[in-house]
Design a protein around this motif. Structure first.
Motif, PDB file in Angstrom:
ATOM      1  N   VAL A 168       0.840  -1.195   0.000  1.00  0.00           N
ATOM      2  CA  VAL A 168       0.000   0.000   0.000  1.00  0.00           C
ATOM      3  C   VAL A 168       0.872   1.242   0.000  1.00  0.00           C
ATOM      4  O   VAL A 168       1.863   1.307   0.738  1.00  0.00           O
ATOM      5  N   LEU A 169       0.536   2.210  -0.841  1.00  0.00           N
ATOM      6  CA  LEU A 169       1.198   3.507  -0.804  1.00  0.00           C
ATOM      7  C   LEU A 169       0.387   4.380   0.157  1.00  0.00           C
ATOM      8  O   LEU A 169      -0.781   4.677  -0.091  1.00  0.00           O
ATOM      9  N   VAL A 170       0.999   4.770   1.263  1.00  0.00           N
ATOM     10  CA  VAL A 170       0.285   5.482   2.321  1.00  0.00           C
ATOM     11  C   VAL A 170       0.031   6.929   1.914  1.00  0.00           C
ATOM     12  O   VAL A 170       0.938   7.637   1.466  1.00  0.00           O
ATOM     13  N   GLY A 171      -1.227   7.347   2.057  1.00  0.00           N
ATOM     14  CA  GLY A 171      -1.620   8.708   1.722  1.00  0.00           C
ATOM     15  C   GLY A 171      -2.097   9.474   2.940  1.00  0.00           C
ATOM     16  O   GLY A 171      -2.109   8.952   4.060  1.00  0.00           O
ATOM     17  N   PRO A 172      -2.509  10.717   2.759  1.00  0.00           N
ATOM     18  CA  PRO A 172      -2.989  11.546   3.862  1.00  0.00           C
ATOM     19  C   PRO A 172      -4.283  11.019   4.483  1.00  0.00           C
ATOM     20  O   PRO A 172      -5.014  10.263   3.851  1.00  0.00           O
ATOM     21  N   PHE A 173      -4.525  11.421   5.721  1.00  0.00           N
ATOM     22  CA  PHE A 173      -5.771  11.138   6.450  1.00  0.00           C
ATOM     23  C   PHE A 173      -5.994   9.647   6.686  1.00  0.00           C
ATOM     24  O   PHE A 173      -7.126   9.192   6.768  1.00  0.00           O
ATOM     25  N   SER A 174      -4.907   8.876   6.790  1.00  0.00           N
ATOM     26  CA  SER A 174      -5.022   7.434   7.023  1.00  0.00           C
ATOM     27  C   SER A 174      -4.843   7.162   8.512  1.00  0.00           C
ATOM     28  O   SER A 174      -3.724   7.008   8.996  1.00  0.00           O
ATOM     29  N   HIS A 175      -5.950   7.082   9.231  1.00  0.00           N
ATOM     30  CA  HIS A 175      -5.865   6.957  10.680  1.00  0.00           C
ATOM     31  C   HIS A 175      -5.674   5.520  11.155  1.00  0.00           C
ATOM     32  O   HIS A 175      -5.481   5.280  12.337  1.00  0.00           O
ATOM     33  N   ASP A 176      -5.724   4.538  10.245  1.00  0.00           N
ATOM     34  CA  ASP A 176      -5.557   3.148  10.669  1.00  0.00           C
ATOM     35  C   ASP A 176      -4.133   2.635  10.464  1.00  0.00           C
ATOM     36  O   ASP A 176      -3.886   1.438  10.508  1.00  0.00           O
ATOM     37  N   THR A 177      -3.193   3.509  10.231  1.00  0.00           N
ATOM     38  CA  THR A 177      -1.795   3.121  10.087  1.00  0.00           C
ATOM     39  C   THR A 177      -0.891   4.184  10.707  1.00  0.00           C
ATOM     40  O   THR A 177      -1.257   5.357  10.767  1.00  0.00           O
ATOM     41  N   LYS A 178       0.256   3.753  11.175  1.00  0.00           N
ATOM     42  CA  LYS A 178       1.243   4.676  11.729  1.00  0.00           C
ATOM     43  C   LYS A 178       2.362   4.940  10.727  1.00  0.00           C
ATOM     44  O   LYS A 178       3.340   5.613  11.046  1.00  0.00           O
ATOM     45  N   CYS A 179       2.206   4.412   9.517  1.00  0.00           N
ATOM     46  CA  CYS A 179       3.218   4.618   8.485  1.00  0.00           C
ATOM     47  C   CYS A 179       3.172   6.053   7.983  1.00  0.00           C
ATOM     48  O   CYS A 179       2.086   6.620   7.817  1.00  0.00           O
ATOM     49  N   PRO A 180       4.330   6.677   7.719  1.00  0.00           N
ATOM     50  CA  PRO A 180       4.327   8.049   7.207  1.00  0.00           C
ATOM     51  C   PRO A 180       3.813   8.131   5.777  1.00  0.00           C
ATOM     52  O   PRO A 180       3.941   7.177   5.003  1.00  0.00           O
ATOM     53  N   VAL A 181       3.209   9.244   5.442  1.00  0.00           N
ATOM     54  CA  VAL A 181       2.700   9.462   4.092  1.00  0.00           C
ATOM     55  C   VAL A 181       3.835   9.316   3.077  1.00  0.00           C
ATOM     56  O   VAL A 181       4.939   9.823   3.269  1.00  0.00           O
TER      57      VAL A 181
END
Length: 205
Positions: free
Chosen positions: A97-110
């Motif tokens: 998954v490429l982490v994007g903004p407003f993702s509250h179910d992960t602690k991975c940085p955008v």
């Protein structure tokens, strides 16, 4: 006139809060050449400025084990994160998954990769280094080519060939990898692995 203006301004947040749901299917080509069909649902309704399209609020995928159609998996993302890869190896599903903004179910940085696999009956976030080496090609349509409308709005099947076209034409994908493959570091030399940042936060190397 003032009363009308006040009412309009009060309604703006309500109008912006309306959700839109898109449902479609994607044909995913696995690393071994097999094809599976994934059911996808995007719910738009995240924060956005008046006059602009709503951002993604939640994404969900549902798919079957290619060796056992009765065995189904469901996974969901919040915010603007999106799936890059879905694959199977030895009966085990893997996702990137490429982490994007407003993702509250992960602690991975955008902007980082979150690598996800199935362990002990549940989804687990693991290190990118754990991803099998023969799983390396972006095989999901996480963006859309500039010369075509968003295919998800059609509600139809997005074929593996269309996904390949979209990925090659997408200007955003070029920022991830010019060869349309996953990379361990981005163009600025920043590690893409979410686990790298987890270890830093915990004081581990």
């Amino acid at each position: 006139m003032k009363k009308i203006t006040v009412v309009f301004l009060v309604l703006l947040p309500i109008l912006g809060a309306c959700d839109s749901t898109f449902k479609w299917k994607e044909e995913i080509r696995l690393h071994d050449g097999r094809l599976i069909v994934v059911d996808r649902v995007d719910v738009l309704g995240g924060w956005h400025e008046p006059g602009q399209s709503a951002s993604e609020k939640k994404r969900t995928i549902v798919f079957s084990d290619p060796d056992d159609k009765k065995k189904k998996y469901t996974h969901a993302l919040t915010g603007s994160s999106n799936y890059l890869v879905l694959d199977f190896l030895n009966g085990v599903p893997w996702m990137v998954v490429l982490v994007g903004p407003f993702s509250h179910d992960t602690k991975c940085p955008v902007g980082s990769y979150e690598t996800i696999t199935w362990r002990e009956g549940r989804w687990a976030s693991v290190s990118y280094s754990d991803l099998p080496k023969n799983i390396s090609i972006v095989n999901m349509a996480y963006s859309y080519a500039p010369d075509q409308p968003e295919m998800r709005k059609s509600g139809k099947l997005l074929t593996a060939e269309q996904i390949d076209y979209i990925n090659k034409k997408s200007s955003r994908l070029g920022a991830v990898s010019s060869s349309y493959q996953l990379v361990s570091v981005n163009g600025a030399g920043r590690p893409m692995d979410c686990d790298y940042y987890r270890k830093m936060a915990e004081g581990r190397k």
